[in-house]
Design a protein around this motif. Structure first.
Motif, PDB file in Angstrom:
ATOM      1  N   GLU A  17       0.840  -1.254  -0.084  1.00  0.00           N
ATOM      2  CA  GLU A  17      -0.222  -0.061   0.088  1.00  0.00           C
ATOM      3  C   GLU A  17       0.810   1.298  -0.110  1.00  0.00           C
ATOM      4  OE1 GLU A  17      -2.435  -0.344   3.630  1.00  0.00           O
ATOM      5  OE2 GLU A  17      -3.446  -2.171   2.652  1.00  0.00           O
ATOM      6  N   ALA A  18       2.122   1.177  -0.205  1.00  0.00           N
ATOM      7  CA  ALA A  18       3.258   2.187   0.167  1.00  0.00           C
ATOM      8  C   ALA A  18       3.009   3.067  -1.281  1.00  0.00           C
ATOM      9  CB  ALA A  18       4.647   1.490   0.173  1.00  0.00           C
ATOM     10  N   PRO A  19       3.216   4.435  -0.904  1.00  0.00           N
ATOM     11  CA  PRO A  19       3.663   4.792   0.324  1.00  0.00           C
ATOM     12  C   PRO A  19       2.885   5.173   1.374  1.00  0.00           C
ATOM     13  CG  PRO A  19       3.577   6.638  -1.364  1.00  0.00           C
ATOM     14  CD  PRO A  19       3.348   5.212  -1.849  1.00  0.00           C
ATOM     15  N   ILE A  20       3.100   4.675   2.599  1.00  0.00           N
ATOM     16  CA  ILE A  20       2.403   4.691   3.918  1.00  0.00           C
ATOM     17  C   ILE A  20       2.607   5.899   4.652  1.00  0.00           C
ATOM     18  CG2 ILE A  20       1.491   3.634   5.786  1.00  0.00           C
ATOM     19  CD1 ILE A  20       2.013   0.817   4.642  1.00  0.00           C
ATOM     20  N   VAL A  21       1.519   6.787   5.076  1.00  0.00           N
ATOM     21  CA  VAL A  21       1.773   7.791   5.598  1.00  0.00           C
ATOM     22  C   VAL A  21       1.157   7.227   7.187  1.00  0.00           C
ATOM     23  CG1 VAL A  21       0.877  10.275   6.191  1.00  0.00           C
ATOM     24  CG2 VAL A  21       1.245   9.471   3.806  1.00  0.00           C
ATOM     25  N   SER A  68      -8.092  12.085  -1.228  1.00  0.00           N
ATOM     26  CA  SER A  68      -8.041  11.758  -2.568  1.00  0.00           C
ATOM     27  C   SER A  68      -6.483  12.235  -3.067  1.00  0.00           C
ATOM     28  CB  SER A  68      -8.941  12.462  -3.462  1.00  0.00           C
ATOM     29  OG  SER A  68      -9.012  13.765  -3.299  1.00  0.00           O
ATOM     30  N   ARG A  69      -5.972  13.296  -2.752  1.00  0.00           N
ATOM     31  CA  ARG A  69      -4.734  13.698  -2.912  1.00  0.00           C
ATOM     32  C   ARG A  69      -3.478  12.744  -2.709  1.00  0.00           C
ATOM     33  NH1 ARG A  69      -5.007  20.140  -0.946  1.00  0.00           N
ATOM     34  NH2 ARG A  69      -7.014  20.592  -2.113  1.00  0.00           N
ATOM     35  N   PHE A  70      -3.691  12.047  -1.767  1.00  0.00           N
ATOM     36  CA  PHE A  70      -2.756  11.054  -1.317  1.00  0.00           C
ATOM     37  C   PHE A  70      -2.935   9.830  -2.138  1.00  0.00           C
ATOM     38  CE2 PHE A  70      -2.545  13.628   2.360  1.00  0.00           C
ATOM     39  CZ  PHE A  70      -1.287  13.811   2.405  1.00  0.00           C
ATOM     40  N   GLU A  71      -4.062   9.511  -2.400  1.00  0.00           N
ATOM     41  CA  GLU A  71      -4.584   8.499  -3.224  1.00  0.00           C
ATOM     42  C   GLU A  71      -4.049   8.546  -4.850  1.00  0.00           C
ATOM     43  OE1 GLU A  71      -8.527   7.027  -0.643  1.00  0.00           O
ATOM     44  OE2 GLU A  71      -8.662   8.095  -2.413  1.00  0.00           O
ATOM     45  N   THR A 122      -1.377   5.864   1.098  1.00  0.00           N
ATOM     46  CA  THR A 122      -2.352   5.303   2.018  1.00  0.00           C
ATOM     47  C   THR A 122      -1.992   5.849   3.347  1.00  0.00           C
ATOM     48  OG1 THR A 122      -2.119   3.117   0.941  1.00  0.00           O
ATOM     49  CG2 THR A 122      -3.391   3.214   3.020  1.00  0.00           C
ATOM     50  N   VAL A 123      -3.200   6.632   3.958  1.00  0.00           N
ATOM     51  CA  VAL A 123      -2.879   7.160   5.191  1.00  0.00           C
ATOM     52  C   VAL A 123      -3.394   6.286   6.411  1.00  0.00           C
ATOM     53  CG1 VAL A 123      -3.850   9.289   6.516  1.00  0.00           C
ATOM     54  CG2 VAL A 123      -3.058   9.312   3.807  1.00  0.00           C
ATOM     55  N   ALA A 168       5.092  11.536  -0.020  1.00  0.00           N
ATOM     56  CA  ALA A 168       4.298  10.724  -0.714  1.00  0.00           C
ATOM     57  C   ALA A 168       4.582  10.415  -1.995  1.00  0.00           C
ATOM     58  CB  ALA A 168       3.095  10.486  -0.119  1.00  0.00           C
ATOM     59  N   ALA A 169       4.357  11.173  -2.655  1.00  0.00           N
ATOM     60  CA  ALA A 169       4.613  11.377  -4.162  1.00  0.00           C
ATOM     61  C   ALA A 169       5.850  10.654  -4.414  1.00  0.00           C
ATOM     62  CB  ALA A 169       4.241  12.557  -4.998  1.00  0.00           C
ATOM     63  N   ASP A 170       7.030  11.570  -3.803  1.00  0.00           N
ATOM     64  CA  ASP A 170       8.353  11.223  -4.174  1.00  0.00           C
ATOM     65  C   ASP A 170       8.406   9.605  -3.765  1.00  0.00           C
ATOM     66  OD1 ASP A 170       9.085  13.720  -5.057  1.00  0.00           O
ATOM     67  OD2 ASP A 170       9.874  14.280  -3.166  1.00  0.00           O
ATOM     68  N   ALA A 171       8.013   9.143  -2.853  1.00  0.00           N
ATOM     69  CA  ALA A 171       8.296   7.726  -2.235  1.00  0.00           C
ATOM     70  C   ALA A 171       7.589   6.781  -3.148  1.00  0.00           C
ATOM     71  CB  ALA A 171       7.527   7.785  -0.753  1.00  0.00           C
TER      72      ALA A 171
END
Length: 158
Positions: free
Chosen positions: A31-35, A59-62, A67-68, A153-156
């Motif tokens: 599910e990474a990146p995991i916040v 939605s910005r993380f998804e 995954t938060v 998260a985007a970079d990861a």
């Protein structure tokens, strides 16, 4: 305290997601990146604001595959009620034994009863189980820079 580049401490803890089930970090690296968003206590003002902001921006993380999960020392049943009352659309991890706040180095004591809670902190874990982002609040009312967390998260996920 873990730092960027370190292997994220693995753990198994109760996950409040409407039900209560076991959550093991290493089992969810797909599910990474995991916040991992640590917060001191459910139902407090800044914590509610922070978790609702993650809800509103989920939605910005998804969009970047992220995954938060919120993390606090509250019992899983309390966290499920907190999720319900605030319509949170992500799981909350219960660190009732305080193992995670110790492993990640983010525990602090609240006066006057010396209750140990999590400092407000955010870690991003990549698919290899490495910490790629770390932020720890200077004070309990400080919220994270949500855009910086999303960018991490985007970079990861790249």
């Amino acid at each position: 305290m873990v730092d960027i580049g370190d292997e994220a401490p693995d753990f198994t803890a109760p996950l409040a997601n409407g039900d209560v089930e076991a959550f093991t970090l290493s089992d969810h690296l797909d599910e990474a990146p995991i916040v991992l968003a640590f917060f001191p206590a459910a139902f407090t003002n800044t914590c509610t604001t922070e978790m609702c902001t993650f809800r509103d921006r989920l939605s910005r993380f998804e969009d970047v595959g992220g995954t938060v999960y919120g993390v606090s020392v509250d019992l899983p049943y309390t966290l499920n009620e907190f999720r319900r009352q605030n319509d949170l659309n992500f799981g909350l991890i219960s660190d009732e034994r305080r193992d995670l706040i110790d492993a990640y180095g983010v525990g602090e004591s609240w006066e006057p009863r010396e209750i140990r809670v999590a400092k407000r902190a955010v870690f991003v874990v990549d698919g290899d189980g490495r910490i790629t982002y770390r932020w720890i609040a200077d004070n309990p009312k400080q919220e994270p820079d949500y855009d910086a967390v999303r960018e991490a998260a985007a970079d990861a996920s790249a």
